[in-house]
Write a protein that holds these residues in place. Structure first.
Motif, short mmCIF file in Angstrom:
data_model
loop_
_atom_site.label_atom_id
_atom_site.label_comp_id
_atom_site.label_asym_id
_atom_site.label_seq_id
_atom_site.Cartn_x
_atom_site.Cartn_y
_atom_site.Cartn_z
N SER A 1 0.80 -1.22 0.00
CA SER A 1 0.00 0.00 0.00
C SER A 1 0.83 1.27 0.00
O SER A 1 0.33 2.34 0.34
CB SER A 1 -0.93 0.00 1.22
N ARG B 1 -6.27 1.12 3.06
CA ARG B 1 -7.44 1.39 2.20
C ARG B 1 -7.65 0.30 1.16
O ARG B 1 -8.75 0.11 0.67
CB ARG B 1 -7.29 2.75 1.50
N THR B 2 -6.59 -0.42 0.80
CA THR B 2 -6.71 -1.39 -0.29
C THR B 2 -6.49 -2.83 0.12
O THR B 2 -6.86 -3.75 -0.61
CB THR B 2 -5.71 -1.07 -1.43
N GLU C 1 -0.10 -3.15 -9.98
CA GLU C 1 -0.94 -3.90 -9.06
C GLU C 1 -0.73 -5.40 -9.23
O GLU C 1 -0.62 -6.14 -8.24
CB GLU C 1 -2.42 -3.55 -9.30
N LYS D 1 -13.23 -1.85 -10.18
CA LYS D 1 -12.47 -2.49 -9.10
C LYS D 1 -12.59 -4.00 -9.16
O LYS D 1 -13.58 -4.54 -9.62
CB LYS D 1 -12.96 -1.98 -7.74
N ILE E 1 -8.32 -4.99 -2.63
CA ILE E 1 -9.16 -4.30 -3.62
C ILE E 1 -8.24 -3.48 -4.51
O ILE E 1 -7.45 -2.66 -4.01
CB ILE E 1 -10.19 -3.39 -2.95
N THR E 2 -8.31 -3.72 -5.79
CA THR E 2 -7.40 -3.03 -6.72
C THR E 2 -8.19 -2.46 -7.88
O THR E 2 -9.21 -3.01 -8.28
CB THR E 2 -6.32 -4.00 -7.24
#
Length: 356
Positions: A20, A39-40, A182, A206, A217-218
């Motif tokens: 991240s 957040r991800t 990613e 997403k 989550i990407t």
């Protein structure tokens, strides 16, 4: 205070920070789950005596935990202070008040499609064929396309000048274009965890990935569709059979002599051989001859980026057929097949100026 395993917490915290880009991290107690989350990325951690709370973990606290020598430590929060206890010591840290709304994944997560970890090595190799190229300034495509129909999966990358297509048996049903940065992180995490990649599309922008104890989550690239790579291969060709090791070695030597990666190396027929030569420049020239098999009526003279051509050949071994386009503007490609998979690489030619 809750008790945590030092090694497990430290490993997962470092993975989250790495994935991240050093985002702030939260520790979330909820029911029977304890989560580390940015957040991800979310990672589950084993713990006892879980209550209901959400706290912010400063990076200084994580740095201290990484250096704890004991197998266990305790962590707890009161007001705006986070306390870490270990051995007979303790450290207090000021927490931020700025919490974002955490998203906890549980048993009702969407149905996930599995990309077997046996594909990880191929995916890692394919990433070098996508994204911006600093030499040409091309920034048109920066992702990898996954197209699975439940029986087979195609994994495709292209930078507009090169293309690679890997196809193999896979039960995954997905159609996603994942940014290069990613997917490189996801593959690295899957390799370190020795785990499959599970994924699904949760919106048009997403995707949700599950790797062992991690949820990610990407973003996906917002294209209506990937380039029509199948159409790009429908052109008139003729085969030129070469030995990969000999051709790759010759191209690498000529590329060194050429001294300028922006200038093409010349590949052309010379009686029953292939002639590989450097383009004209002020400092040096070189010529190599490679035994080959091709239709003697076919004449060809093409220019290629030598580094990319050698890289293309590095995917194969033994004798292969290079499918050569009938004119100097069409790409060449190599299609190597096994019983369960195939690897196709394609390369567009460069403009060739007169060479003495």
């Amino acid at each position: 205070m809750i008790k945590l395993n030092t090694n497990e917490f430290s490993k997962k915290a470092q993975n989250l920070l790495k994935f991240s880009d050093g985002e702030t991290m939260h520790l979330i107690y909820t029911g029977d789950k304890l989560c580390l989350q940015t957040r991800t990325v979310t990672a589950y951690v084993s713990a006892e005596n879980i209550g209901e709370e959400q706290v912010f973990i400063p990076q200084k606290a994580i740095a201290v935990i990484n250096k704890i020598s004991s197998n266990e430590f305790q962590i707890g929060a009161e007001g705006e202070t986070l306390t870490v206890k270990y051995n007979r010591s303790s450290s207090d840290f000021q927490m931020s008040k700025n919490f974002y709304e955490a998203e906890i994944f549980d048993e009702d997560i969407p149905k996930m499609n599995v990309i077997d970890k046996g594909l990880l090595t191929q995916i890692k190799k394919i990433t070098r064929y996508c994204g911006a190229d600093t030499q040409t300034g091309n920034t048109s495509i920066g992702g990898i396309y996954f197209n699975g129909n439940g029986r087979n999966i195609e994994i495709v990358a292209t930078d507009g000048y090169r293309l690679i297509l890997f196809k193999t048996a896979c039960k995954s049903k997905i159609k996603l274009i994942i940014p290069k940065k990613e997917i490189e992180r996801i593959v690295a995490l899957a390799i370190s965890e020795d785990a499959d990649i599970e994924c699904c599309e949760i919106s048009k922008q997403k995707a949700l990935f599950k790797i062992g104890d991690y949820f990610i989550i990407t973003p996906t690239l917002i294209f209506e569709k990937f380039v029509d790579y199948n159409r790009a291969l429908k052109f008139d060709t003729f085969p030129v059979t070469i030995n990969v090791a000999e051709m790759k070695s010759a191209i690498e030597r000529i590329t060194i002599v050429n001294g300028n990666n922006k200038m093409p190396i010349i590949v052309e027929n010379d009686n029953s051989d292939i002639k590989v030569a450097s383009s004209v420049n002020e400092t040096s020239q070189g010529t190599e001859y490679i035994s080959a098999s091709f239709d003697s009526d076919k004449e060809f003279r093409r220019g290629y980026n030598g580094i990319w051509f050698a890289d293309m050949l590095s995917n194969y071994s033994g004798d292969v057929d290079i499918s050569m386009g009938v004119n100097c503007q069409t790409p060449i490609f190599i299609d190597g097949k096994t019983d369960t998979s195939s690897l196709l690489t394609m390369l567009f030619p460069m403009r060739v100026r007169d060479m003495k």
